[in-house]
Every structure is written in C-alpha cells, then in structure tokens.
Design an enzyme around this catalytic site. Structure first.
Site, PDB file in Angstrom:
ATOM      1  N   GLU A  98       0.821  -1.207   0.000  1.00  0.00           N
ATOM      2  CA  GLU A  98       0.000   0.000   0.000  1.00  0.00           C
ATOM      3  C   GLU A  98       0.854   1.255   0.000  1.00  0.00           C
ATOM      4  OE1 GLU A  98      -1.798   1.596   3.824  1.00  0.00           O
ATOM      5  OE2 GLU A  98      -1.699  -0.550   4.262  1.00  0.00           O
ATOM      6  N   ARG A 109      -2.519  11.030   6.952  1.00  0.00           N
ATOM      7  CA  ARG A 109      -2.410  10.298   5.688  1.00  0.00           C
ATOM      8  C   ARG A 109      -3.675  10.371   4.849  1.00  0.00           C
ATOM      9  NH1 ARG A 109      -0.926   4.480   6.749  1.00  0.00           N
ATOM     10  NH2 ARG A 109      -0.585   4.404   4.518  1.00  0.00           N
ATOM     11  N   ARG A 113      -5.492   5.791  -1.203  1.00  0.00           N
ATOM     12  CA  ARG A 113      -4.363   4.861  -1.286  1.00  0.00           C
ATOM     13  C   ARG A 113      -4.265   4.285  -2.698  1.00  0.00           C
ATOM     14  NH1 ARG A 113      -4.351   6.643   3.122  1.00  0.00           N
ATOM     15  NH2 ARG A 113      -4.043   5.646   5.134  1.00  0.00           N
ATOM     16  N   HIS A 133     -10.588   4.866   1.710  1.00  0.00           N
ATOM     17  CA  HIS A 133      -9.903   4.034   2.711  1.00  0.00           C
ATOM     18  C   HIS A 133     -10.330   2.573   2.651  1.00  0.00           C
ATOM     19  CE1 HIS A 133      -8.076   3.030   6.665  1.00  0.00           C
ATOM     20  NE2 HIS A 133      -7.171   3.872   6.211  1.00  0.00           N
TER      21      HIS A 133
END
Length: 142
Positions: A98, A109, A113, A133
């Site tokens: 990831e 963050r 992703r 997420h």
C-alpha cells in the site's frame, strides 16, 4: 360544589377526540432506512477501472515514485496490504503493498491509497486506487 359533572364532560371530550381518525398525509416517497439501497460493493469480477491520467495529480505522482522505488513520504508506504476484506483478487500473503496518496489540506495520511501487487515492487501492472480508505477499489489501467 361538586366537580364530577365537569370532569365527566372533560373525560367525554377526551374520549371523543381519541376516536377521531388522524388526518391523512401524503405517503412518503423516501423508503424506510432498512430498504434503502446501498451502493453495490465491488466484486472480483465486476471491478471498475480508472486510467492513470484520471487519477488525482497526487496519485499520478505516487505511481511515478512506485516505478522508481521511492522515496516515499510516509513510513507505511510500501508495507504489506493484507486484503482482509477480500475486495481485491486473492493472492498469497505479502503480494499487495500500500501507498498513501496525499490529500491536499489533510494533516494526516487521509483516505486515499494506491495498492500494487506483484514483483518487482516497482511493477505497476496490478495496481488499484481507493479514495475511501479501502471500501471500494478501481483497477488502474496498466
């Protein structure tokens, strides 16, 4: 002075009010919460795709960093992604990695992703983008 006649009259009025039907209202067009349809989850066979050029600018930059082997901004970037929810095709443990796609204005963050699998670790042939997420994924077209 007796209050019984007044109480009897009040009680009779209350009982009469209870027998009056409630006013009719228009039926709601909003389904009850239990019957609302949620977005269909992505499945292994019906996965959306996204072109590299359609990724956020930050996602395109992360793909370039992955292909170069770094450097990465966050310590977790390049760590193993477990795919516990099985949203991605099943692969041996350690197959997926990831990477954080920075979100402008976020101090952590964030939720975005890129997940890439396979070897070498710089390969971009099996990558997925999630903006929420890990709830949904879109396969990045190689």
């Amino acid at each position: 002075m007796s209050h019984r006649p007044a109480l009897a009259l009040l009680l009779a009025a209350l009982l009469a009010a209870c027998d009056t039907p409630a006013p009719q209202t228009q039926p709601s067009t909003t389904p009850p919460p239990s019957s609302r349809t949620a977005p269909a989850p992505t499945t292994r066979n019906e996965r959306n795709t996204i072109a590299r050029q359609a990724l956020p600018r930050e996602g395109q930059q992360i793909l370039q960093q992955i292909s170069r082997g770094g450097p990465f901004r966050y310590a977790k970037d390049g760590s193993t992604f477990g795919n516990r929810e099985r949203h991605l095709p099943r692969q041996p443990s350690g197959y997926y990695r990831e990477y954080t796609v920075p979100t402008p204005g976020e101090t952590d963050r964030g939720a975005r992703r890129i997940i890439c699998g396979g070897q070498p670790t710089t390969s971009l042939n099996d990558c997925y983008y999630t903006a929420d997420h890990y709830n949904t994924f879109r396969r990045i077209q190689p």
